[in-house]
Motif scaffolding. Structure first.
Motif, PDB file in Angstrom:
ATOM      1  N   HIS A  92       0.825  -1.207   0.000  1.00  0.00           N
ATOM      2  CA  HIS A  92       0.000   0.000   0.000  1.00  0.00           C
ATOM      3  C   HIS A  92       0.866   1.266   0.000  1.00  0.00           C
ATOM      4  CE1 HIS A  92       1.158  -0.137   4.169  1.00  0.00           C
ATOM      5  NE2 HIS A  92       0.510   0.975   4.441  1.00  0.00           N
ATOM      6  N   LEU A  93       2.172   1.103   0.235  1.00  0.00           N
ATOM      7  CA  LEU A  93       3.109   2.240   0.190  1.00  0.00           C
ATOM      8  C   LEU A  93       3.868   2.286  -1.134  1.00  0.00           C
ATOM      9  CD1 LEU A  93       4.641   1.857   3.773  1.00  0.00           C
ATOM     10  CD2 LEU A  93       2.786   3.387   3.089  1.00  0.00           C
ATOM     11  N   TYR A  94       4.445   1.163  -1.516  1.00  0.00           N
ATOM     12  CA  TYR A  94       5.376   1.152  -2.645  1.00  0.00           C
ATOM     13  C   TYR A  94       4.672   1.180  -4.001  1.00  0.00           C
ATOM     14  CZ  TYR A  94       8.534  -0.231   1.109  1.00  0.00           C
ATOM     15  OH  TYR A  94       9.255  -0.274   2.283  1.00  0.00           O
ATOM     16  N   ILE A  95       3.494   0.565  -4.096  1.00  0.00           N
ATOM     17  CA  ILE A  95       2.799   0.567  -5.387  1.00  0.00           C
ATOM     18  C   ILE A  95       2.271   1.963  -5.740  1.00  0.00           C
ATOM     19  CG2 ILE A  95       0.790  -0.323  -6.632  1.00  0.00           C
ATOM     20  CD1 ILE A  95       1.308  -3.015  -5.366  1.00  0.00           C
ATOM     21  N   PRO A  96       1.597   2.664  -4.810  1.00  0.00           N
ATOM     22  CA  PRO A  96       1.197   4.043  -5.151  1.00  0.00           C
ATOM     23  C   PRO A  96       2.389   4.938  -5.485  1.00  0.00           C
ATOM     24  CG  PRO A  96      -0.025   3.281  -3.244  1.00  0.00           C
ATOM     25  CD  PRO A  96       1.023   2.243  -3.514  1.00  0.00           C
ATOM     26  N   PHE A  97       3.515   4.720  -4.801  1.00  0.00           N
ATOM     27  CA  PHE A  97       4.718   5.507  -5.115  1.00  0.00           C
ATOM     28  C   PHE A  97       5.153   5.260  -6.557  1.00  0.00           C
ATOM     29  CE2 PHE A  97       9.548   5.697  -4.641  1.00  0.00           C
ATOM     30  CZ  PHE A  97       9.601   7.055  -4.915  1.00  0.00           C
ATOM     31  N   ALA A  98       5.125   4.010  -6.983  1.00  0.00           N
ATOM     32  CA  ALA A  98       5.500   3.683  -8.368  1.00  0.00           C
ATOM     33  C   ALA A  98       4.501   4.262  -9.357  1.00  0.00           C
ATOM     34  CB  ALA A  98       5.592   2.163  -8.532  1.00  0.00           C
ATOM     35  N   VAL A 136      16.604  14.386  -7.635  1.00  0.00           N
ATOM     36  CA  VAL A 136      16.147  13.448  -6.610  1.00  0.00           C
ATOM     37  C   VAL A 136      14.625  13.405  -6.637  1.00  0.00           C
ATOM     38  CG1 VAL A 136      16.018  12.987  -4.127  1.00  0.00           C
ATOM     39  CG2 VAL A 136      18.159  13.809  -5.129  1.00  0.00           C
ATOM     40  N   TYR A 137      14.065  12.204  -6.652  1.00  0.00           N
ATOM     41  CA  TYR A 137      12.604  12.032  -6.614  1.00  0.00           C
ATOM     42  C   TYR A 137      12.262  11.067  -5.480  1.00  0.00           C
ATOM     43  CZ  TYR A 137       7.825  10.911  -8.019  1.00  0.00           C
ATOM     44  OH  TYR A 137       6.453  10.741  -8.041  1.00  0.00           O
ATOM     45  N   THR A 138      11.419  11.520  -4.552  1.00  0.00           N
ATOM     46  CA  THR A 138      11.032  10.695  -3.405  1.00  0.00           C
ATOM     47  C   THR A 138       9.515  10.693  -3.260  1.00  0.00           C
ATOM     48  OG1 THR A 138      11.008  12.461  -1.746  1.00  0.00           O
ATOM     49  CG2 THR A 138      13.148  11.469  -2.276  1.00  0.00           C
ATOM     50  N   SER A 139       9.028   9.881  -2.330  1.00  0.00           N
ATOM     51  CA  SER A 139       7.588   9.828  -2.075  1.00  0.00           C
ATOM     52  C   SER A 139       7.079  11.174  -1.561  1.00  0.00           C
ATOM     53  CB  SER A 139       7.265   8.732  -1.054  1.00  0.00           C
ATOM     54  OG  SER A 139       7.935   8.972   0.169  1.00  0.00           O
ATOM     55  N   PHE A 140       7.970  11.943  -0.918  1.00  0.00           N
ATOM     56  CA  PHE A 140       7.561  13.266  -0.437  1.00  0.00           C
ATOM     57  C   PHE A 140       7.310  14.205  -1.621  1.00  0.00           C
ATOM     58  CE2 PHE A 140      10.051  11.286   2.884  1.00  0.00           C
ATOM     59  CZ  PHE A 140       9.242  11.464   3.992  1.00  0.00           C
ATOM     60  N   ASP A 141       8.156  14.121  -2.651  1.00  0.00           N
ATOM     61  CA  ASP A 141       7.934  14.922  -3.857  1.00  0.00           C
ATOM     62  C   ASP A 141       6.627  14.517  -4.523  1.00  0.00           C
ATOM     63  OD1 ASP A 141      10.498  16.269  -3.718  1.00  0.00           O
ATOM     64  OD2 ASP A 141      11.381  14.347  -4.297  1.00  0.00           O
ATOM     65  N   ALA A 142       6.359  13.220  -4.577  1.00  0.00           N
ATOM     66  CA  ALA A 142       5.129  12.740  -5.211  1.00  0.00           C
ATOM     67  C   ALA A 142       3.910  13.245  -4.450  1.00  0.00           C
ATOM     68  CB  ALA A 142       5.139  11.207  -5.250  1.00  0.00           C
ATOM     69  N   GLU A 143       3.984  13.220  -3.108  1.00  0.00           N
ATOM     70  CA  GLU A 143       2.860  13.676  -2.308  1.00  0.00           C
ATOM     71  C   GLU A 143       2.623  15.177  -2.485  1.00  0.00           C
ATOM     72  OE1 GLU A 143      -0.358  13.220   0.200  1.00  0.00           O
ATOM     73  OE2 GLU A 143       0.913  11.719  -0.776  1.00  0.00           O
ATOM     74  N   MET A 144       3.717  15.947  -2.528  1.00  0.00           N
ATOM     75  CA  MET A 144       3.582  17.393  -2.726  1.00  0.00           C
ATOM     76  C   MET A 144       2.922  17.700  -4.059  1.00  0.00           C
ATOM     77  SD  MET A 144       4.537  19.120  -0.099  1.00  0.00           S
ATOM     78  CE  MET A 144       4.779  20.735  -0.841  1.00  0.00           C
ATOM     79  N   ARG A 145       3.246  16.941  -5.090  1.00  0.00           N
ATOM     80  CA  ARG A 145       2.664  17.171  -6.399  1.00  0.00           C
ATOM     81  C   ARG A 145       1.170  16.811  -6.409  1.00  0.00           C
ATOM     82  NH1 ARG A 145       5.821  16.958 -11.252  1.00  0.00           N
ATOM     83  NH2 ARG A 145       7.923  17.660 -10.829  1.00  0.00           N
ATOM     84  N   ARG A 146       0.774  15.845  -5.586  1.00  0.00           N
ATOM     85  CA  ARG A 146      -0.645  15.455  -5.550  1.00  0.00           C
ATOM     86  C   ARG A 146      -1.470  16.441  -4.732  1.00  0.00           C
ATOM     87  NH1 ARG A 146       2.083  12.140  -8.042  1.00  0.00           N
ATOM     88  NH2 ARG A 146       1.634  13.653  -9.641  1.00  0.00           N
ATOM     89  N   THR A 147      -0.868  16.959  -3.632  1.00  0.00           N
ATOM     90  CA  THR A 147      -1.644  17.796  -2.708  1.00  0.00           C
ATOM     91  C   THR A 147      -1.398  19.285  -2.917  1.00  0.00           C
ATOM     92  OG1 THR A 147       0.101  17.695  -1.012  1.00  0.00           O
ATOM     93  CG2 THR A 147      -1.574  15.977  -0.979  1.00  0.00           C
ATOM     94  N   GLY A 148      -0.325  19.624  -3.620  1.00  0.00           N
ATOM     95  CA  GLY A 148      -0.022  21.036  -3.841  1.00  0.00           C
ATOM     96  C   GLY A 148       0.665  21.632  -2.635  1.00  0.00           C
TER      97      GLY A 148
END
Length: 449
Positions: free
Chosen positions: A97-103, A437-449
């Motif tokens: 539930h963590l790694y698949i959404p990140f991918a 550098v791309y991390t799950s934090f970057d992905a979350e920021m892009r989704r939530t603004g």
């Protein structure tokens, strides 16, 4: 006179004998030949041999008394209790539930991080790096910082056994499809060769620096310069009990400073209780980690540095932790279990002691030997630190990545706080390579603004 050989008929009894039957049969045949008239005569003759049905007096029929059935008591069925449904726990999908959404997010963001090479920090980041490479092209390299199998890690996960096996099999498949692998030590590199991909060893050397000795650690412990001080840096999950028991058996008032975290919390409590049981309350000190750029200066106040790891654990046996180089740069002799990569450096540089076994006796003997030869070993450790510098690995890193023009480091955790990744990125940028550098934090920021 009667003939015993003859069969008689008794017409008075109305019974038909065998002789009568034969006679009737013969007459029947003759009458059939005579036609209908003969059939009638035959019927009349045969009827005289039998009693007429209407001459038989029927026996009187007795009326039966009605049978009274006893009244049956109604059977009362016991009330059934409703079946209790056993509540099943909700399916545990960790860590998928963590790694698949990140991918999945990495695939959506791929165009903004397109590169020649995608370096996955740890096996859990390979799906995300692979998704980016499929979307934009490029090669996938995994930086295997520890043994790939989650089942063989130091701290067991709280994932279900099924999930752990599932992700281990998944990771194995991803590793076999990577373009190459890089890792932190030679022993771990041997393990990774089983996946059939090229393996390059890039150890966690520190940047070259001049040691700035300080007395801060002794001041925190409340001891003077002549009191023996042993230091254990890093997170410790097992093995500290034997160290405490070993120190309690030393006649000298040796102090121990633990600079890091004991995990899990229950393990810390266990060690704190043992400190009290052994009467070491004033000689064992627990401190939080210090900033990385202050580490060598703070550690230099100690006399000996310990590597507290159990080599029975597979991930420990193949490890080459940062701490080995932190101790060398702090000019500290190292006391360590026989872990191949660490033991090789300690022996080659004569910069410490490799203990026999990890019991209290082994630690006591190793610490005493390091304290006895502390001055010589300190000089050797400091000299070795000038050899194990990060700058000596930069060209090797560039070649291991295939001389790329652009690299994206992909990690589930925040790589901006990871010293290894930041050193790699800085070295590549110095060579003119674009490094992101791309991390799950970057992905979350892009989704939530």
């Amino acid at each position: 006179m009667k003939n015993n050989n003859s069969t008689t008929s008794d017409t008075s009894s109305g019974t038909l004998t065998m002789r009568d039957a034969d006679s009737l049969l013969a007459r029947l045949i003759r009458k059939i030949v005579q036609g209908p008239k003969g059939w009638l005569d035959l019927a009349r003759a045969a009827s005289s041999k039998f009693v007429r049905v209407d001459q038989v007096q029927a026996a009187p029929i007795r009326a039966r008394k009605p049978v009274v059935q006893p009244a049956r008591k109604p059977v009362v069925q016991p009330a059934r209790k409703p079946a209790v449904q056993k509540s099943r726990p909700k399916p545990n999908l960790a860590p998928f539930h963590l790694y698949i959404p990140f991918a999945q997010n990495a695939e959506l963001d791929a165009q903004d991080f397109a590169a020649d090479v995608y370096v996955a920090h740890g096996v859990q980041a390979i799906p995300a790096a692979d998704a980016m490479a499929i979307a934009c092209g490029g090669r996938v390299i995994c930086d295997c910082i520890e043994i790939p199998s989650f089942a063989q890690r130091v701290l067991p996960s709280n994932w279900s056994r099924i999930n752990t096996r599932f992700i281990d099999r998944t990771v194995e498949g991803y590793l076999r499809h990577c373009d190459s692998l890089i890792t932190v030590g030679w022993e771990l590199g041997k393990e990774l060769e089983t996946y059939g991909r090229p393996v390059h060893v890039i150890p966690n050397y520190r940047y070259a620096e001049e040691l700035q000795p300080s007395n801060r650690l002794r001041e925190k412990c409340g001891i003077g310069p002549d009191t023996p001080l042993v230091l254990a840096i890093s997170n410790i999950t097992s093995g500290l009990e034997a160290v405490l028991e070993g120190i309690s058996g030393i006649s000298q008032p040796v102090h121990l400073a633990v600079m890091g975290h004991l995990k899990p919390a229950a393990y810390r409590e266990k060690c704190e209780m043992l400190v009290q049981e052994l009467g070491l309350e004033g000689r064992v000190h627990f401190f939080d980690p210090v900033p990385y750029d202050e580490l060598t200066s703070t550690a230099s106040a100690a006399d000996v540095g310990l590597i507290v790891r159990d080599p029975v654990i597979p991930n420990n046996f193949v490890s080459l932790p940062n701490r080995i180089f932190d101790y060398l740069f702090s000019a500290l002799p190292i006391v360590t279990p026989d872990i191949p990569d660490i033991a090789r450096i300690v022996r080659e540089e004569n910069a410490g002691v490799v203990i026999e076994g990890i019991g209290a006796g082994g630690w006591r003997k190793g610490i005493l030997q390091a304290l006895e030869y502390s001055a010589e070993m300190k000089r050797n450790a400091l000299a070795a630190s000038r050899k194990y510098v990060w700058e000596s690995l930069e060209d090797q890193l560039f070649e291991a990545l295939g001389r790329p023009k652009s690299v994206t480091f992909v990690g589930y955790t925040d790589l901006n706080k990871n010293n290894r990744t930041m050193r790699m990125a800085a070295s590549l940028r110095k060579m003119g390579v674009t490094a992101n550098v791309y991390t799950s934090f970057d992905a979350e920021m892009r989704r939530t603004g």
